[in-house]
Design an enzyme around this catalytic site. Structure first.
Site, PDB file in Angstrom:
ATOM      1  N   GLU A 294       0.820  -1.222   0.000  1.00 39.84           N
ATOM      2  CA  GLU A 294       0.000   0.000   0.000  1.00 39.84           C
ATOM      3  C   GLU A 294       0.845   1.259   0.000  1.00 39.84           C
ATOM      4  O   GLU A 294       0.777   2.062   0.937  1.00 39.84           O
ATOM      5  CB  GLU A 294      -0.823   0.054   1.293  1.00 39.84           C
ATOM      6  CG  GLU A 294      -1.913  -0.923   1.414  1.00 39.84           C
ATOM      7  CD  GLU A 294      -2.624  -0.798   2.765  1.00 39.84           C
ATOM      8  OE1 GLU A 294      -2.119  -0.112   3.679  1.00 39.84           O
ATOM      9  OE2 GLU A 294      -3.673  -1.389   2.880  1.00 39.84           O
ATOM     10  N   ARG A 297       3.643   7.543  -0.378  1.00 40.44           N
ATOM     11  CA  ARG A 297       4.797   8.395  -0.636  1.00 40.44           C
ATOM     12  C   ARG A 297       5.787   7.799  -1.646  1.00 40.44           C
ATOM     13  O   ARG A 297       6.183   8.471  -2.595  1.00 40.44           O
ATOM     14  CB  ARG A 297       5.510   8.607   0.698  1.00 40.44           C
ATOM     15  CG  ARG A 297       6.600   9.645   0.671  1.00 40.44           C
ATOM     16  CD  ARG A 297       7.405   9.593   1.971  1.00 40.44           C
ATOM     17  NE  ARG A 297       6.615   9.418   3.155  1.00 40.44           N
ATOM     18  CZ  ARG A 297       6.161  10.405   3.936  1.00 40.44           C
ATOM     19  NH1 ARG A 297       6.443  11.641   3.644  1.00 40.44           N
ATOM     20  NH2 ARG A 297       5.442  10.141   5.014  1.00 40.44           N
ATOM     21  N   ARG A 334       4.272  20.339   5.611  1.00 38.94           N
ATOM     22  CA  ARG A 334       5.159  19.311   6.168  1.00 38.94           C
ATOM     23  C   ARG A 334       6.352  19.884   6.948  1.00 38.94           C
ATOM     24  O   ARG A 334       6.698  19.349   7.999  1.00 38.94           O
ATOM     25  CB  ARG A 334       5.614  18.343   5.067  1.00 38.94           C
ATOM     26  CG  ARG A 334       4.432  17.628   4.375  1.00 38.94           C
ATOM     27  CD  ARG A 334       4.849  16.475   3.502  1.00 38.94           C
ATOM     28  NE  ARG A 334       5.377  15.391   4.294  1.00 38.94           N
ATOM     29  CZ  ARG A 334       6.652  15.155   4.482  1.00 38.94           C
ATOM     30  NH1 ARG A 334       7.546  15.907   3.876  1.00 38.94           N
ATOM     31  NH2 ARG A 334       7.041  14.173   5.251  1.00 38.94           N
ATOM     32  N   CYS A 365       0.717  34.621   7.477  1.00 37.53           N
ATOM     33  CA  CYS A 365       0.956  35.384   8.708  1.00 37.53           C
ATOM     34  C   CYS A 365       1.346  34.523   9.891  1.00 37.53           C
ATOM     35  O   CYS A 365       0.630  34.483  10.887  1.00 37.53           O
ATOM     36  CB  CYS A 365      -0.288  36.196   9.032  1.00 37.53           C
ATOM     37  SG  CYS A 365      -0.574  37.405   7.768  1.00 37.53           S
ATOM     38  N   GLU A 366       2.397  33.781   9.773  1.00 41.18           N
ATOM     39  CA  GLU A 366       2.997  33.157  10.949  1.00 41.18           C
ATOM     40  C   GLU A 366       4.406  32.704  10.608  1.00 41.18           C
ATOM     41  O   GLU A 366       4.717  32.406   9.458  1.00 41.18           O
ATOM     42  CB  GLU A 366       2.144  32.000  11.474  1.00 41.18           C
ATOM     43  CG  GLU A 366       2.055  30.792  10.577  1.00 41.18           C
ATOM     44  CD  GLU A 366       1.614  29.566  11.375  1.00 41.18           C
ATOM     45  OE1 GLU A 366       0.406  29.425  11.583  1.00 41.18           O
ATOM     46  OE2 GLU A 366       2.483  28.768  11.785  1.00 41.18           O
ATOM     47  N   TYR A 394       1.574  14.051   0.178  1.00 39.18           N
ATOM     48  CA  TYR A 394       1.181  14.704   1.432  1.00 39.18           C
ATOM     49  C   TYR A 394       1.415  16.209   1.422  1.00 39.18           C
ATOM     50  O   TYR A 394       1.633  16.801   2.463  1.00 39.18           O
ATOM     51  CB  TYR A 394       1.897  14.061   2.629  1.00 39.18           C
ATOM     52  CG  TYR A 394       1.629  12.580   2.750  1.00 39.18           C
ATOM     53  CD1 TYR A 394       0.366  12.112   3.087  1.00 39.18           C
ATOM     54  CD2 TYR A 394       2.631  11.646   2.496  1.00 39.18           C
ATOM     55  CE1 TYR A 394       0.114  10.754   3.185  1.00 39.18           C
ATOM     56  CE2 TYR A 394       2.383  10.287   2.588  1.00 39.18           C
ATOM     57  CZ  TYR A 394       1.122   9.854   2.937  1.00 39.18           C
ATOM     58  OH  TYR A 394       0.866   8.510   3.026  1.00 39.18           O
TER      59      TYR A 394
HETATM   60  N1  LLP Z   1      -1.546   2.361   4.508  1.00 40.43           N
HETATM   61  C1  LLP Z   1      -2.088   2.961   5.583  1.00 40.43           C
HETATM   62  C2  LLP Z   1      -3.084   2.257   6.378  1.00 40.43           C
HETATM   63  C3  LLP Z   1      -1.677   4.266   5.933  1.00 40.43           C
HETATM   64  O1  LLP Z   1      -2.223   4.855   6.996  1.00 40.43           O
HETATM   65  C4  LLP Z   1      -0.716   4.932   5.145  1.00 40.43           C
HETATM   66  C5  LLP Z   1      -0.258   6.285   5.484  1.00 40.43           C
HETATM   67  C6  LLP Z   1      -0.191   4.257   4.036  1.00 40.43           C
HETATM   68  C7  LLP Z   1      -0.620   2.971   3.750  1.00 40.43           C
HETATM   69  C8  LLP Z   1       0.828   4.879   3.114  1.00 40.43           C
HETATM   70  O2  LLP Z   1       2.011   5.177   3.746  1.00 40.43           O
HETATM   71  P1  LLP Z   1       3.232   5.735   2.875  1.00 40.43           P
HETATM   72  O3  LLP Z   1       3.601   4.660   1.863  1.00 40.43           O
HETATM   73  O4  LLP Z   1       2.769   6.965   2.181  1.00 40.43           O
HETATM   74  O5  LLP Z   1       4.286   6.001   3.853  1.00 40.43           O
HETATM   75  N2  LLP Z   1       1.265  13.164   6.415  1.00 40.43           N
HETATM   76  C9  LLP Z   1       2.437  12.383   6.744  1.00 40.43           C
HETATM   77  C10 LLP Z   1       2.281  10.929   6.347  1.00 40.43           C
HETATM   78  C11 LLP Z   1       1.075  10.251   6.962  1.00 40.43           C
HETATM   79  C12 LLP Z   1       0.909   8.822   6.503  1.00 40.43           C
HETATM   80  C13 LLP Z   1      -0.440   8.307   6.842  1.00 40.43           C
HETATM   81  N3  LLP Z   1      -0.689   6.965   6.495  1.00 40.43           N
HETATM   82  C14 LLP Z   1       3.644  13.033   6.059  1.00 40.43           C
HETATM   83  O6  LLP Z   1       3.466  13.965   5.296  1.00 40.43           O
HETATM   84  O7  LLP Z   1       4.775  12.627   6.299  1.00 40.43           O
END
Ligand code: LLP
Length: 443
Positions: A294, A297, A334, A365-366, A394
């Site tokens: 899954e 990123r 981020r 403004c921050e 993200y």
């Molecule tokens: N599967 C589930 C159940 C998840 O909650 C997530 C990410 C993924 C897969 C995918 O994860 P990835 O391959 O993208 O690492 N906003 C944060 C990242 C939050 C990730 C949330 N869940 C950032 O910008 O670093």
């Protein structure tokens, strides 16, 4: 100090240097920024396809079938769903909104998996109506809700196990440790299995875990996978039931900055599959379930880049420059939220000799509104275009209208052309939901 190397591994594959300038395919990025207006995000399709192939090839090292489902929280839009659908990927969603976009973009319900730690009745009902391939049960209350629904055909469920493991990443991205809001403990998972097996409308088809995001260590992911295998073995022993799907989630880390660990995606996925297969074989033999990866990123971050225009430049007595650009916290939260470190180059002279450190800030403004705390840059003029790589995940999905900022436009770069994916927000979008009061309210 003249940088002689360009951190190519951070940039989309179509990026190249020509006549001292930075290009994406046949597009000079300085001119492109000026022509399209900034801030603008550009996704490079060859890079996205390269990442998809890396996952596909890596998955061949899993002896059973493999499936890639994109974690849509990383970025979701109708044209992206179209692209992913055409390429045969599935999609993870966590809300009615994501589910709606997935369906409208043409994703087959079967290939949609529903995640989330607090799924509402409306969300569950919609997911069942759509015929999602799996609802990933996160807790026992959710299971109780599902047990109470009157279903006309058996609903396929996965269980999300909380493996009680701490992943090395920012605290906000850790999801598999004790006390996290996500997933079933071992005992809860066992109870859930018994309840699902006893229910004629519910069908246990998969086991899932996801311990966090932006992970560079392999070990905890494998350990978490082994807990899933333990659970699969217990289910088989106790109920004679074979699990059809198994998923260690997403989470593979990417480099954002030249100093970040440099990792090739294919060997990473390959090794994950090889180790996972070894563990499975040791416990459960040769009948392998479908392995579902899954990524969010690692599939899309590098494909995206952001272009900003330079406005005011403030010179400090310590030699630092504060370069203000036309985007920031509103399209990329981020740095403020996780202390994420990015790099940037001047599009018209990416290898230009730096004159000193610069802080790249936005117009909001921050003081938390910054994109980069310190980067070495050449002389920069108002009107210059700065390009920030690894902007595909993200950022847009977490963008806001803070300070009345308009969310940026998005383009897709194919080998030959640029295609719009999302228009820039217009001012009307800012008040589209507002309801004017009919008269002065009485107090
Ligand atoms: N599967 C589930 C159940 C998840 O909650 C997530 C990410 C993924 C897969 C995918 O994860 P990835 O391959 O993208 O690492 N906003 C944060 C990242 C939050 C990730 C949330 N869940 C950032 O910008 O670093």
């Amino acid at each position: 100090m003249v940088p002689t190397t360009f951190p190519r591994h951070l940039w989309p594959l179509s990026t190249h240097l020509f006549q001292r300038r930075l290009w994406l395919g046949r597009y000079d990025l300085f001119e492109l920024g000026q022509r399209l207006g900034t801030p603008v995000y550009v996704y490079d399709l060859p890079t996205l396809d390269h990442m998809i192939s890396a996952y596909r090839h890596g998955l061949q090292f899993w002896p059973g079938q493999g499936l890639i489902t994109f974690a849509s929280k990383a970025w979701l839009s109708l044209p992206l769903v179209q692209l992913l659908t055409w390429r045969g990927l599935g999609l993870d969603v966590v809300s009615e909104g994501e589910l709606e976009i997935a369906r409208l973009g043409g994703m087959d319900g079967e290939k949609i998996h529903l995640h989330g730690n607090n799924k509402s009745l409306a969300l569950l009902t919609k997911a069942i109506a759509v015929g999602v391939g799996a609802i990933v049960v996160d807790n026992l209350q959710e299971l109780a809700l599902l047990e109470r629904l009157s279903l006309t055909k058996p609903q396929r469920l996965w269980l999300r196990l909380n493996p009680d493991l701490m992943a090395a990443t920012h605290a906000y991205r850790q999801t598999g440790h004790y006390g996290s809001k996500f997933g079933l403990t071992w005992e809860e998972a066992q109870e859930a299995v018994q309840r699902i097996v006893a229910n004629e409308h519910l069908m246990l088809t998969g086991l899932h875990t996801h311990i966090g995001s932006q992970l560079f260590e392999f070990e905890p992911i494998l350990k978490a996978f082994e807990r899933l295998i333990d659970l699969a073995a217990w289910i088989q022993r106790r109920f004679g039931l074979s699990i059809r799907y198994i998923s260690p989630g997403g989470g593979l880390g990417v480099a954002y900055h030249p100093q970040d660990p440099k990792r090739e995606l294919f060997p990473l996925v390959r090794d994950l599959c090889v180790f996972a297969a070894r563990s499975w074989r040791q416990r459960l033999g040769e009948s392998f379930p479908i392995l579902v990866l899954e990524p969010g990123r690692s599939l899309i971050a590098r494909a995206g880049m952001a272009l900003y225009s330079v406005g005011n430049i403030r010179y400090l007595s310590n030699g630092e420059r504060i370069i203000a650009v036309d985007g920031g916290l509103s399209d990329n939260s981020r740095p403020a939220l996780y202390g994420a470190k990015y790099t940037t180059v001047l599009a018209r002279d990416p290898l230009g000799e730096p004159v000193g450190p610069a802080r790249i800030v936005g117009p909001l403004c921050e003081s938390g509104d910054f994109l980069i705390k310190s980067v070495m840059l050449p002389e920069v003029q108002p009107g210059d275009v700065l390009a920030i790589p690894v902007s595909g995940a993200y950022q847009l999905s977490m963008a806001s209208n803070y300070n009345g900022m308009l969310r940026p436009s998005v383009f897709l770069h194919t080998r030959a052309t640029l295609i719009p994916m999302q228009r820039r927000e217009q001012f009307e979008d800012l008040w589209r939901r507002d309801v004017l009061l009919p008269e002065k309210p009485m107090v």
